[in-house]
Design a protein around this motif. Structure first.
Motif, PDB file in Angstrom:
ATOM      1  N   ARG A  91     -15.187  -1.304  -4.590  1.00 42.97           N
ATOM      2  CA  ARG A  91     -16.076  -2.241  -3.927  1.00 42.97           C
ATOM      3  C   ARG A  91     -16.271  -3.480  -4.801  1.00 42.97           C
ATOM      4  NH1 ARG A  91     -20.361   2.489  -2.153  1.00 42.97           N
ATOM      5  NH2 ARG A  91     -19.295   3.109  -0.222  1.00 42.97           N
ATOM      6  N   ALA A  92     -16.365  -4.634  -4.129  1.00 47.48           N
ATOM      7  CA  ALA A  92     -16.521  -5.896  -4.851  1.00 47.48           C
ATOM      8  C   ALA A  92     -17.184  -6.905  -3.923  1.00 47.48           C
ATOM      9  CB  ALA A  92     -15.168  -6.428  -5.325  1.00 47.48           C
ATOM     10  N   VAL A  93     -17.696  -7.975  -4.500  1.00 46.76           N
ATOM     11  CA  VAL A  93     -18.349  -9.024  -3.722  1.00 46.76           C
ATOM     12  C   VAL A  93     -17.302  -9.736  -2.871  1.00 46.76           C
ATOM     13  CG1 VAL A  93     -19.613 -11.201  -3.835  1.00 46.76           C
ATOM     14  CG2 VAL A  93     -20.198  -9.322  -5.394  1.00 46.76           C
ATOM     15  N   VAL A  94     -17.554  -9.812  -1.550  1.00 45.53           N
ATOM     16  CA  VAL A  94     -16.648 -10.483  -0.624  1.00 45.53           C
ATOM     17  C   VAL A  94     -17.056 -11.940  -0.441  1.00 45.53           C
ATOM     18  CG1 VAL A  94     -15.763 -10.510   1.745  1.00 45.53           C
ATOM     19  CG2 VAL A  94     -16.172  -8.317   0.587  1.00 45.53           C
ATOM     20  N   GLU A  95     -18.356 -12.184  -0.284  1.00 47.07           N
ATOM     21  CA  GLU A  95     -18.880 -13.541  -0.129  1.00 47.07           C
ATOM     22  C   GLU A  95     -20.110 -13.711  -0.993  1.00 47.07           C
ATOM     23  OE1 GLU A  95     -18.390 -15.613   4.011  1.00 47.07           O
ATOM     24  OE2 GLU A  95     -19.130 -13.572   4.351  1.00 47.07           O
ATOM     25  N   ASP A  96     -20.271 -14.907  -1.526  1.00 48.59           N
ATOM     26  CA  ASP A  96     -21.464 -15.266  -2.287  1.00 48.59           C
ATOM     27  C   ASP A  96     -22.137 -16.407  -1.532  1.00 48.59           C
ATOM     28  OD1 ASP A  96     -23.421 -15.822  -4.126  1.00 48.59           O
ATOM     29  OD2 ASP A  96     -22.100 -15.578  -5.857  1.00 48.59           O
ATOM     30  N   LEU A  97     -23.225 -16.101  -0.843  1.00 51.16           N
ATOM     31  CA  LEU A  97     -23.858 -17.040   0.073  1.00 51.16           C
ATOM     32  C   LEU A  97     -25.192 -17.530  -0.483  1.00 51.16           C
ATOM     33  CD1 LEU A  97     -23.203 -14.881   3.258  1.00 51.16           C
ATOM     34  CD2 LEU A  97     -21.891 -16.871   2.522  1.00 51.16           C
ATOM     35  N   PRO A  98     -25.578 -18.766  -0.160  1.00 50.02           N
ATOM     36  CA  PRO A  98     -26.849 -19.301  -0.660  1.00 50.02           C
ATOM     37  C   PRO A  98     -28.035 -18.760   0.132  1.00 50.02           C
ATOM     38  CG  PRO A  98     -25.798 -20.904   0.744  1.00 50.02           C
ATOM     39  CD  PRO A  98     -24.833 -19.765   0.629  1.00 50.02           C
ATOM     40  N   MET A  99     -29.196 -18.758  -0.511  1.00 49.48           N
ATOM     41  CA  MET A  99     -30.451 -18.370   0.132  1.00 49.48           C
ATOM     42  C   MET A  99     -31.396 -19.564   0.122  1.00 49.48           C
ATOM     43  SD  MET A  99     -31.035 -14.897   0.843  1.00 49.48           S
ATOM     44  CE  MET A  99     -32.647 -14.490   0.183  1.00 49.48           C
ATOM     45  N   PRO A 100     -32.221 -19.739   1.161  1.00 50.26           N
ATOM     46  CA  PRO A 100     -33.154 -20.862   1.182  1.00 50.26           C
ATOM     47  C   PRO A 100     -34.359 -20.687   0.262  1.00 50.26           C
ATOM     48  CG  PRO A 100     -33.398 -19.535   3.163  1.00 50.26           C
ATOM     49  CD  PRO A 100     -32.209 -18.990   2.421  1.00 50.26           C
ATOM     50  N   PHE A 101     -34.535 -19.490  -0.300  1.00 48.28           N
ATOM     51  CA  PHE A 101     -35.638 -19.244  -1.245  1.00 48.28           C
ATOM     52  C   PHE A 101     -35.267 -18.050  -2.107  1.00 48.28           C
ATOM     53  CE2 PHE A 101     -36.726 -17.753   3.043  1.00 48.28           C
ATOM     54  CZ  PHE A 101     -36.651 -16.385   2.855  1.00 48.28           C
ATOM     55  N   SER A 102     -36.085 -17.741  -3.081  1.00 43.34           N
ATOM     56  CA  SER A 102     -35.788 -16.657  -4.023  1.00 43.34           C
ATOM     57  C   SER A 102     -36.968 -15.695  -4.127  1.00 43.34           C
ATOM     58  CB  SER A 102     -35.467 -17.237  -5.410  1.00 43.34           C
ATOM     59  OG  SER A 102     -36.577 -17.955  -5.913  1.00 43.34           O
ATOM     60  N   ASP A 103     -36.822 -14.723  -5.027  1.00 45.28           N
ATOM     61  CA  ASP A 103     -37.892 -13.775  -5.345  1.00 45.28           C
ATOM     62  C   ASP A 103     -38.341 -12.949  -4.141  1.00 45.28           C
ATOM     63  OD1 ASP A 103     -37.934 -14.724  -8.013  1.00 45.28           O
ATOM     64  OD2 ASP A 103     -39.223 -16.386  -7.398  1.00 45.28           O
ATOM     65  N   ILE A 104     -37.377 -12.457  -3.373  1.00 45.35           N
ATOM     66  CA  ILE A 104     -37.681 -11.560  -2.258  1.00 45.35           C
ATOM     67  C   ILE A 104     -38.030 -10.179  -2.810  1.00 45.35           C
ATOM     68  CG2 ILE A 104     -36.678 -10.386  -0.250  1.00 45.35           C
ATOM     69  CD1 ILE A 104     -37.375 -13.317   0.201  1.00 45.35           C
ATOM     70  N   ASP A 105     -39.067  -9.555  -2.258  1.00 49.99           N
ATOM     71  CA  ASP A 105     -39.484  -8.231  -2.723  1.00 49.99           C
ATOM     72  C   ASP A 105     -38.666  -7.112  -2.083  1.00 49.99           C
ATOM     73  OD1 ASP A 105     -41.528  -9.291  -4.301  1.00 49.99           O
ATOM     74  OD2 ASP A 105     -42.928  -9.304  -2.613  1.00 49.99           O
ATOM     75  N   ALA A 106     -38.385  -7.238  -0.782  1.00 48.89           N
ATOM     76  CA  ALA A 106     -37.705  -6.173  -0.059  1.00 48.89           C
ATOM     77  C   ALA A 106     -37.092  -6.756   1.206  1.00 48.89           C
ATOM     78  CB  ALA A 106     -38.677  -5.046   0.294  1.00 48.89           C
ATOM     79  N   ALA A 107     -36.126  -6.038   1.770  1.00 48.16           N
ATOM     80  CA  ALA A 107     -35.458  -6.509   2.987  1.00 48.16           C
ATOM     81  C   ALA A 107     -35.096  -5.334   3.869  1.00 48.16           C
ATOM     82  CB  ALA A 107     -34.210  -7.311   2.629  1.00 48.16           C
ATOM     83  N   LEU A 108     -35.122  -5.565   5.175  1.00 45.71           N
ATOM     84  CA  LEU A 108     -34.766  -4.536   6.140  1.00 45.71           C
ATOM     85  C   LEU A 108     -34.086  -5.191   7.332  1.00 45.71           C
ATOM     86  CD1 LEU A 108     -35.034  -1.516   7.059  1.00 45.71           C
ATOM     87  CD2 LEU A 108     -37.129  -2.213   8.230  1.00 45.71           C
ATOM     88  N   CYS A 109     -32.927  -4.658   7.731  1.00 48.36           N
ATOM     89  CA  CYS A 109     -32.214  -5.150   8.905  1.00 48.36           C
ATOM     90  C   CYS A 109     -32.287  -4.088  10.001  1.00 48.36           C
ATOM     91  CB  CYS A 109     -30.761  -5.475   8.575  1.00 48.36           C
ATOM     92  SG  CYS A 109     -29.859  -6.242   9.950  1.00 48.36           S
TER      93      CYS A 109
END
Length: 389
Positions: A328-346
């Motif tokens: 496994r390896a990074v496929v894409e490196d995409l920008p984020m509009p902000f930083s310091d996210i605590d958690a994420a759920l899709c």
């Protein structure tokens, strides 16, 4: 002494029988058991039963079984079913009479849909589908006078005490026995001080959130976790080590994929099988680089339903990793509009990014990556995380 404990059809309360009386829930006045199950007393003039359990599986939903000597009684909606009582051997061939306790164990927690019947130090594991019995001796467990399944954990009660055990191996982890009056009922001058106080939504802070392939939803905060999908039974906080004993320092990020739970802490990844409780896969933990081709601190991760890509959030970067690739390896490196996210759920609703007591909602990973400005944050609500509005 507890004659038996079992859960009735409503999962929001425990029906507890102590000899000739019962309690519905964790507090309140006692009631005579024969007011609810009159035939037990009418037929046998008894004040107790040996064991009882509720059949949860789809084919036998809401059926409650009582065992007395060599007889079994089956109730549906508190009414004795036609043809009962029967000989235990007629309904459960291979199961002995004069039982001490019984508890159902569904597939995923046991190897098959089963009922555990206790007699002395022997446990008779009855396969509901094949109607066969395997007998094991768990001499390390006390003789159970009752047994209970609650929030996918199993408890053997003996006198005023209880011991939590693994339903597959009988293994006991932790300091047991414990006094049931501190935990399962509200008694004067008792209490373990561990009641979970649901936080205010304006004050909530989470480290990770994820839903596994079985539909179990977990919120992680500090060294504790909460099951969100069992909120009908109340929100209960437990140490992370209770279910994932090797993860002793909390988590930075969590995601589920292919019947496995991935837990990230610092630069290590722990992978657990979800079947029959969470079991650490041999050879883990491994480094982030070994497992995902990632270096550095991870803020959050998410995998969208029916996809094979994990998105790893690090500062203002969102890195995608193909989980089907080897290595496994990074496929894409995409920008984020902000930083310091605590958690994420899709989920099917979109991507929730949590930051403090607020969250941001995006439809897809690509929309998130293409955004140049953060949207207006929305406050976390009770409907989302079970907190107090």
């Amino acid at each position: 002494m507890l004659c038996l404990i079992f859960i009735l059809s409503d999962p929001t309360f425990i029906l507890m029988l102590i000899c000739s009386h019962l309690w519905k829930g964790y507090h309140g006045a006692a009631q005579l058991a024969n007011q609810f199950f009159t035939e037990l007393d009418d037929i046998h003039h008894i004040g107790h039963v040996d064991a009882a359990f509720r059949m949860h599986n789809a084919a036998n939903h809401e059926h409650n079984y009582f065992f007395l000597d060599d007889k079994v009684f089956s109730y549906y909606n508190h009414t004795l079913e036609n043809g009962y009582p029967k000989e235990i051997q007629e309904d459960f061939p291979g199961v002995p009479s004069h039982l001490d306790a019984a508890v159902e164990c569904p597939k995923g927690e046991c190897m098959a849909n089963s009922v555990l019947f206790f007699k002395g130090h022997d446990v008779h594991i009855y396969d509901i589908t094949t109607r066969t019995v395997k007998t094991k001796t768990w001499s390390h467990l006390p003789v159970c006078t009752s047994a209970l399944r609650w929030l996918e954990h199993y408890y053997c009660f003996h006198g005023n005490n209880f011991t939590r055990f693994n339903p597959v191996s009988g293994e006991v982890s932790g300091a047991y026995p414990k006094d049931a009056r501190h935990y399962f009922m509200r008694c004067p001058d008792f209490g373990h001080g561990g009641d979970y106080e649901v936080p205010k939504c304006s004050e909530i802070k989470i480290n990770a959130i994820s839903t596994d392939d079985e539909g179990k939803s977990y919120l992680f905060s500090g060294s504790m976790y909460v099951r969100l999908d069992t909120r009908k039974s109340g929100l209960h906080s437990f140490p992370i080590t209770r279910s994932w004993k090797e993860v002793t320092q909390g988590v930075d990020a969590v995601f589920a994929y292919d019947d496995k739970m991935y837990m990230i802490k610092d630069d290590h990844v722990y992978i657990y099988k979800t079947a029959a409780h969470y079991m650490l896969i041999e050879g883990y933990p491994k480094t982030l680089n070994e497992e995902l081709g990632i270096e550095g601190h991870v803020d959050a991760t998410f995998v969208c339903p029916n996809t094979h890509t994990v998105y790893v959030l690090q500062g203002r970067n969102m890195r995608s990793v193909d989980l089907t690739a080897t290595p496994r390896a990074v496929v894409e490196d995409l920008p984020m509009p902000f930083s310091d996210i605590d958690a994420a759920l899709c989920s099917n609703e979109g991507i929730h990014l949590f930051k403090g007591s607020d969250y941001y909602l995006y439809e897809t990973p690509m929309i998130l990556a293409m955004s140049r400005m953060a949207p207006v944050p929305q406050p976390v609500t009770n409907a989302l995380l079970g907190c107090q509005d």
